[in-house]
Design a protein around this motif. Structure first.
Motif, PDB file in Angstrom:
ATOM      1  N   UNK A  40       1.037  -1.365  -0.087  1.00 52.83           N
ATOM      2  CA  UNK A  40       0.063   0.058   0.016  1.00 52.83           C
ATOM      3  C   UNK A  40       0.973   1.140   0.284  1.00 52.83           C
ATOM      4  N   UNK A  41       0.556   2.187  -0.978  1.00 54.44           N
ATOM      5  CA  UNK A  41       1.360   3.393  -1.079  1.00 54.44           C
ATOM      6  C   UNK A  41       1.172   4.149   0.143  1.00 54.44           C
ATOM      7  N   UNK A  42       2.200   4.818   0.885  1.00 59.33           N
ATOM      8  CA  UNK A  42       1.797   5.610   2.011  1.00 59.33           C
ATOM      9  C   UNK A  42       1.328   6.962   1.493  1.00 59.33           C
ATOM     10  N   UNK A  43       0.405   7.586   2.230  1.00 62.77           N
ATOM     11  CA  UNK A  43       0.122   8.885   1.869  1.00 62.77           C
ATOM     12  C   UNK A  43       0.631  10.261   2.572  1.00 62.77           C
ATOM     13  N   UNK A  44       1.170  11.130   1.944  1.00 59.95           N
ATOM     14  CA  UNK A  44       1.756  12.090   2.705  1.00 59.95           C
ATOM     15  C   UNK A  44       0.948  13.350   2.625  1.00 59.95           C
ATOM     16  N   UNK A  45       0.631  13.969   4.036  1.00 58.50           N
ATOM     17  CA  UNK A  45      -0.161  14.945   4.094  1.00 58.50           C
ATOM     18  C   UNK A  45       0.519  16.191   4.873  1.00 58.50           C
ATOM     19  N   UNK A  46       0.354  17.216   4.039  1.00 58.36           N
ATOM     20  CA  UNK A  46       1.064  18.285   4.416  1.00 58.36           C
ATOM     21  C   UNK A  46       0.161  19.253   5.654  1.00 58.36           C
ATOM     22  N   UNK A  47       0.900  19.628   6.634  1.00 54.04           N
ATOM     23  CA  UNK A  47       0.149  20.542   7.729  1.00 54.04           C
ATOM     24  C   UNK A  47      -0.111  21.965   7.341  1.00 54.04           C
ATOM     25  N   UNK A  48       0.815  22.400   6.384  1.00 52.86           N
ATOM     26  CA  UNK A  48       0.683  23.787   5.821  1.00 52.86           C
ATOM     27  C   UNK A  48       0.744  23.625   4.164  1.00 52.86           C
ATOM     28  N   UNK A  49       0.333  24.609   3.671  1.00 50.90           N
ATOM     29  CA  UNK A  49       0.301  24.625   2.201  1.00 50.90           C
ATOM     30  C   UNK A  49       1.477  24.981   1.469  1.00 50.90           C
ATOM     31  N   UNK A  50       2.566  25.647   2.183  1.00 47.32           N
ATOM     32  CA  UNK A  50       3.689  26.253   1.628  1.00 47.32           C
ATOM     33  C   UNK A  50       4.911  25.557   2.050  1.00 47.32           C
ATOM     34  N   UNK A  51       4.859  24.100   1.972  1.00 45.54           N
ATOM     35  CA  UNK A  51       6.010  23.348   2.260  1.00 45.54           C
ATOM     36  C   UNK A  51       6.766  23.110   1.149  1.00 45.54           C
TER      37      UNK A  51
END
Ligand SMILES: O=P(O)(O)OC[C@H]1O[C@H](OP(=O)(O)OP(=O)(O)O)[C@H](O)[C@@H]1O
Length: 305
Positions: free
Chosen positions: A1-12
């Motif tokens: 299963x591919x991991x999912x990367x979730x950004x806490x901020x929109x400007x990373x």
């Protein structure tokens, strides 16, 4: 299963680089404030049965920590198989002991907090001073990577002899790693911290390095006063070409401009945080460590089933 990367901020700046390096799905988070200041979060990606990785900029910690914890909780409720956090700049590492009666010792408190919400943590060159290893305060797998190889490549690409300069005793760990990897000489100064924005620095005798450029090296540039003070001492010692290299460029209160006005030639930090001078990409360093933690967390789950 591919991991999912979730950004806490929109400007990373690291987000896309890291999605590619990890071959991860790009997660989507909606984040805003209610009129009373509370955080509103909504995860727009399907996370059930997937390992989730939160990428967070913690350079403004008190504005971001509640959202970080709510997000971890939400991902678990939505069925994520594991939730790790990549916080290249790890905050709350500097108050690592009680300097005055009654002070909060926030470094271990923050570590306990993150350990309750996340399965693992990765950061880069955390401010390990009186705490020597993250494992002293974190009860989850917590990996501290070193950006020294990336900084050393930058130094190696320059065609001039340079003196690596650490402003204070604790910077020795970063400067000596860099000196080893780049083959350049190094010195370390002595710093006295008089306040949040006031430091005094003295450097050893430097006459034998005449003809060298100087590269100031530190883990963090925050207000810039440490770097500015060190720069003044180097100027007094006759250095004309002075560069400034940091792992994390917080550049608070116009620090980058102040350093440029004071005559810094090149100013460079990693892309752990957003900013025009934060250009050294950490994703090649982070990706293998994250893969390793995802594998450990997967085999830990399989063994406990
Ligand atoms: O840009 P600035 O605002 O000067 O902050 C950056 C400096 O602060 C940190 O050390 P610190 O003086 O906190 O060291 P300590 O752990 O010895 O207190 C860091 O290692 C830098 O040297």
């Amino acid at each position: 299963m591919k991991p999912i990367l979730i950004p806490l901020q929109s400007d990373l700046p690291l987000f896309q680089h890291l999605c590619t390096a990890l071959d991860a799905e790009a997660g989507e988070l909606e984040r805003r404030r209610f009129p009373d200041g509370e955080s509103y979060l909504r995860v727009h990606s399907a996370v059930a049965a997937k390992p989730c990785i939160v990428l967070a900029n913690l350079s403004d910690p008190d504005a971001n920590i509640p959202a970080l914890l709510f997000l971890a909780d939400t991902l678990r409720e939505l069925g994520a198989t594991s939730v790790g956090v990549v916080a290249p700049y790890l905050c709350y590492m500097r108050q690592d002991r009680r300097f005055h009666t009654g002070e909060a010792v926030t470094a271990p408190s923050f570590a306990r907090l993150l350990s309750r919400y996340f399965d693992w943590l990765v950061c880069v060159d955390p401010h390990l001073h009186r705490i020597h290893r993250l494992q002293e305060v974190y009860s989850i797998p917590a990996v501290a990577l070193s950006a020294a190889p990336l900084l050393a490549s930058w130094i190696a690409a320059r065609d001039e002899p340079c003196l690596l300069v650490g402003p204070d005793a604790e910077s020795r760990q970063w400067v000596s790693a860099l000196a080893r990897q780049s083959g350049q000489p190094m010195i370390v100064g002595e710093k006295q911290r008089l306040g949040d924005r006031e430091v005094r620095i003295s450097l050893p005798a430097l006459s034998q390095y005449c003809g060298h450029s100087a590269v100031l090296v530190d883990d963090v540039i925050s207000s810039g006063h440490t770097a500015l003070e060190a720069l003044h001492r180097l100027r007094e010692a006759g250095f004309a070409r002075i560069d400034c290299l940091a792992v994390h460029g917080l550049f608070a209160e116009g620090a980058a401009e102040k350093l440029r006005r004071a005559g810094v030639r090149h100013l460079l930090a990693s892309n752990s945080l957003a900013g025009a001078d934060n250009r050294l990409d950490l994703s090649p360093l982070l990706a293998p460590a994250i893969h390793e933690l995802l594998n450990r967390s997967r085999s830990g789950r399989e063994n406990s089933q």
